[in-house]
Design an enzyme around this catalytic site. Structure first.
Site, PDB file in Angstrom:
ATOM      1  N   GLN A   1     -10.152  -4.088  -3.192  1.00 15.17           N
ATOM      2  CA  GLN A   1     -11.549  -3.667  -2.926  1.00 15.17           C
ATOM      3  C   GLN A   1     -13.108  -3.626  -4.143  1.00 15.17           C
ATOM      4  O   GLN A   1     -13.878  -3.934  -3.653  1.00 15.17           O
ATOM      5  CB  GLN A   1     -11.033  -1.809  -2.474  1.00 15.17           C
ATOM      6  CG  GLN A   1     -12.262  -1.098  -1.836  1.00 15.17           C
ATOM      7  CD  GLN A   1     -12.847  -1.798  -0.769  1.00 15.17           C
ATOM      8  OE1 GLN A   1     -11.821  -1.841   0.191  1.00 15.17           O
ATOM      9  NE2 GLN A   1     -14.101  -2.145  -0.446  1.00 15.17           N
TER      10      GLN A   1
ATOM     11  N   ARG B   1       0.764  -1.231   0.076  1.00 14.96           N
ATOM     12  CA  ARG B   1      -0.392   0.151   0.107  1.00 14.96           C
ATOM     13  C   ARG B   1       0.864   1.319   0.052  1.00 14.96           C
ATOM     14  O   ARG B   1       1.689   1.703   0.996  1.00 14.96           O
ATOM     15  CB  ARG B   1      -1.158  -0.222   1.287  1.00 14.96           C
ATOM     16  CG  ARG B   1      -1.449   1.407   1.260  1.00 14.96           C
ATOM     17  CD  ARG B   1      -2.102   1.610   2.125  1.00 14.96           C
ATOM     18  NE  ARG B   1      -3.724   0.413   2.434  1.00 14.96           N
ATOM     19  CZ  ARG B   1      -5.403   1.062   2.928  1.00 14.96           C
ATOM     20  NH1 ARG B   1      -5.600   1.600   2.786  1.00 14.96           N
ATOM     21  NH2 ARG B   1      -5.847   0.481   1.842  1.00 14.96           N
TER      22      ARG B   1
ATOM     23  N   CYS C   1     -16.476   1.301   1.205  1.00 16.08           N
ATOM     24  CA  CYS C   1     -15.293   1.167   1.314  1.00 16.08           C
ATOM     25  C   CYS C   1     -14.295   0.810   2.797  1.00 16.08           C
ATOM     26  O   CYS C   1     -14.572   0.314   3.417  1.00 16.08           O
ATOM     27  CB  CYS C   1     -14.482   1.288   0.653  1.00 16.08           C
ATOM     28  SG  CYS C   1     -13.286   3.046   0.382  1.00 16.08           S
TER      29      CYS C   1
ATOM     30  N   ARG D   1     -13.651  -8.156   2.913  1.00  9.15           N
ATOM     31  CA  ARG D   1     -12.359  -8.433   2.166  1.00  9.15           C
ATOM     32  C   ARG D   1     -11.599  -9.337   2.740  1.00  9.15           C
ATOM     33  O   ARG D   1     -11.067  -9.881   1.836  1.00  9.15           O
ATOM     34  CB  ARG D   1     -11.756  -7.076   3.295  1.00  9.15           C
ATOM     35  CG  ARG D   1     -12.773  -5.651   3.090  1.00  9.15           C
ATOM     36  CD  ARG D   1     -11.886  -4.911   1.782  1.00  9.15           C
ATOM     37  NE  ARG D   1     -10.510  -5.173   1.027  1.00  9.15           N
ATOM     38  CZ  ARG D   1     -10.248  -3.979   1.464  1.00  9.15           C
ATOM     39  NH1 ARG D   1     -10.560  -2.914   1.754  1.00  9.15           N
ATOM     40  NH2 ARG D   1      -8.597  -4.272   1.013  1.00  9.15           N
TER      41      ARG D   1
ATOM     42  N   ASP E   1     -17.389   6.652  -1.389  1.00 11.96           N
ATOM     43  CA  ASP E   1     -16.326   6.834  -0.568  1.00 11.96           C
ATOM     44  C   ASP E   1     -15.914   8.263  -0.095  1.00 11.96           C
ATOM     45  O   ASP E   1     -16.630   8.998  -0.620  1.00 11.96           O
ATOM     46  CB  ASP E   1     -14.779   6.244  -1.536  1.00 11.96           C
ATOM     47  CG  ASP E   1     -13.547   6.050  -1.386  1.00 11.96           C
ATOM     48  OD1 ASP E   1     -13.945   6.358   0.073  1.00 11.96           O
ATOM     49  OD2 ASP E   1     -12.639   6.554  -1.573  1.00 11.96           O
TER      50      ASP E   1
HETATM   51  N1   CP Z   1     -11.354  -0.322   2.678  1.00 11.97           N
HETATM   52  C1   CP Z   1      -9.797  -0.441   3.449  1.00 11.97           C
HETATM   53  O1   CP Z   1      -9.137  -0.274   2.657  1.00 11.97           O
HETATM   54  O2   CP Z   1      -9.298   0.244   4.156  1.00 11.97           O
HETATM   55  P1   CP Z   1      -8.321   0.038   5.091  1.00 11.97           P
HETATM   56  O3   CP Z   1      -7.469   1.816   4.869  1.00 11.97           O
HETATM   57  O4   CP Z   1      -8.723   0.521   6.329  1.00 11.97           O
HETATM   58  O5   CP Z   1      -7.118  -1.129   4.640  1.00 11.97           O
HETATM   59  N1  NVA Z   2     -10.021   6.841  -1.656  1.00 18.85           N
HETATM   60  C1  NVA Z   2      -9.955   6.265  -0.199  1.00 18.85           C
HETATM   61  C2  NVA Z   2      -9.879   5.193   0.149  1.00 18.85           C
HETATM   62  C3  NVA Z   2      -9.266   4.115   1.364  1.00 18.85           C
HETATM   63  C4  NVA Z   2     -10.330   2.465   1.769  1.00 18.85           C
HETATM   64  C5  NVA Z   2      -7.745   6.590  -0.281  1.00 18.85           C
HETATM   65  O1  NVA Z   2      -7.411   6.334  -0.821  1.00 18.85           O
HETATM   66  O2  NVA Z   2      -8.045   7.131   1.063  1.00 18.85           O
END
Ligand code: CP
Ligand code: NVA
Length: 319
Positions: A144, A114, A274, A302, A234
């Site tokens: 997701q 990530r 999400c 998830r 979102d």
């Molecule tokens: N939806 C999602 O990816 O949540 P987190 O940011 O908590 O991993």
């Molecule tokens: N669009 C949001 C999604 C988090 C799961 C972000 O990138 O912060």
């Protein structure tokens, strides 16, 4: 936040999962089947250790609850283990990213990453012997989107003829949803203020991958939800955009998913998010906690979807 990937879909011997389009429709449906089986087993108390000794690294440059813990739990249920790697491992600072990827990929079987730049995940995958899974970049969030469509399939029994309306920012989540809907023949409508819509160049790429994709953009949320089976939103301000928060609150003021908007949708429509949610901004408590909301089932899924994905990816390994 518009660091488009150099390729839509990776090819080669490694089955990395960096984008929805790295899987064919049939492969996604195989992952869904495995996820459903594994969810049924887990729900009845079974933990089948199919992947004893397999190790996953979670290389995260942004916060996470769902992605991190669902993958860690999935690996434990499968008999493997997971290592959370934060900034102290020095990715991008202490040594060349290619050297980092080569070494990490020689220790573990899977790397969930990530981070901000999608190009950084592509570079990791290019140099890693281990399978790389995208756990969210500024560009997309494919785990997701697969979970979201799996949740809709679970709820409605089938995705055939379904229509998903996404109300809000044309961000990483929206792009992956557009791709997943295109792959699985789900109609996708996004309603956003014009400057926050999904980039047209991306939608052209989706059309090249899936010529029959049904994707529309509008600035009218009421029109978007009028025939929708699912209403999705979102956050208006994603991780890394905090400096824009006030401007975004103003721009999206008329795009909140609330009871009034839900009344303009068909009565069978469900609500998806999400998470994490900014309650009172993009969604009201009454919708998120209301009878049409699948958001917490979606969050649980998830873990099941990603367990199916890990199981499927480990079976594709070429060693
Ligand atoms: N939806 C999602 O990816 O949540 P987190 O940011 O908590 O991993
Ligand atoms: N669009 C949001 C999604 C988090 C799961 C972000 O990138 O912060």
């Amino acid at each position: 936040m518009n660091n488009a990937p150099s390729t839509m879909s990776l090819s080669g011997t490694s089955r990395h999962f960096l984008s929805v389009f790295d899987l064919t429709r049939d492969e996604i449906l195989s992952v869904f089947d495995r996820a459903a089986q594994l969810k049924a087993a887990w729900t009845s108390g079974l933990r089948e250790p199919r992947h004893v000794g397999r190790v996953m690294a979670l290389l995260f440059a942004k916060p996470s609850l769902r992605t991190r813990v669902s993958f860690e739990s999935a690996m434990a249920h499968l008999g493997g283990s997971a290592l959370y790697l934060g900034p102290d491992v020095g990715w991008g600072g202490r040594e060349a990213p290619g050297d980092f990827a080569r070494v990490l990929g020689s220790y573990v079987d899977l790397i969930v990453c990530r981070t901000y730049s999608h190009g950084d995940v592509e570079e990791l995958a290019a140099h890693s012997r281990a399978t790389v899974i995208n756990g969210l970049t500024d560009w997309n969030h494919p785990c997701q989107a697969l979970t979201d469509l799996f949740t809709l399939q679970e709820h409605f029994g089938s995705l055939a003829g379904r229509h998903l309306a996404y109300i809000g920012d044309g961000n990483n989540v929206a792009r992956s949803l557009a791709a997943a809907c295109a792959r699985l023949d789900v109609r996708f409508t996004i309603a956003a203020p014009s400057r926050y819509q999904v980039d047209p160049a991306f939608l052209e790429q989706v059309g090249e991958e899936e010529p029959s994709a049904q994707i529309e953009q509008t600035d009218d949320p009421l029109a978007a939800v009028a025939a929708a089976d699912a209403i999705y939103t979102d956050v208006w301000t994603s991780m890394g955009q905090e400096a824009e928060q006030e401007a975004r609150r103003a721009a999206f003021r008329d795009y909140q998913v609330n009871d009034d908007l839900m009344r303009h949708a068909p009565s069978q429509a469900v609500f998806l998010h999400c998470l994490p949610a900014h309650r009172g901004e993009e969604v009201t408590d009454s919708v998120l906690d209301g009878p049409q909301s699948l958001a917490f089932q979606q969050a649980e899924n998830r873990m099941h979807l990603q367990k199916g994905l890990v199981d499927w990816l480990l079976d594709q390994e070429i060693r």
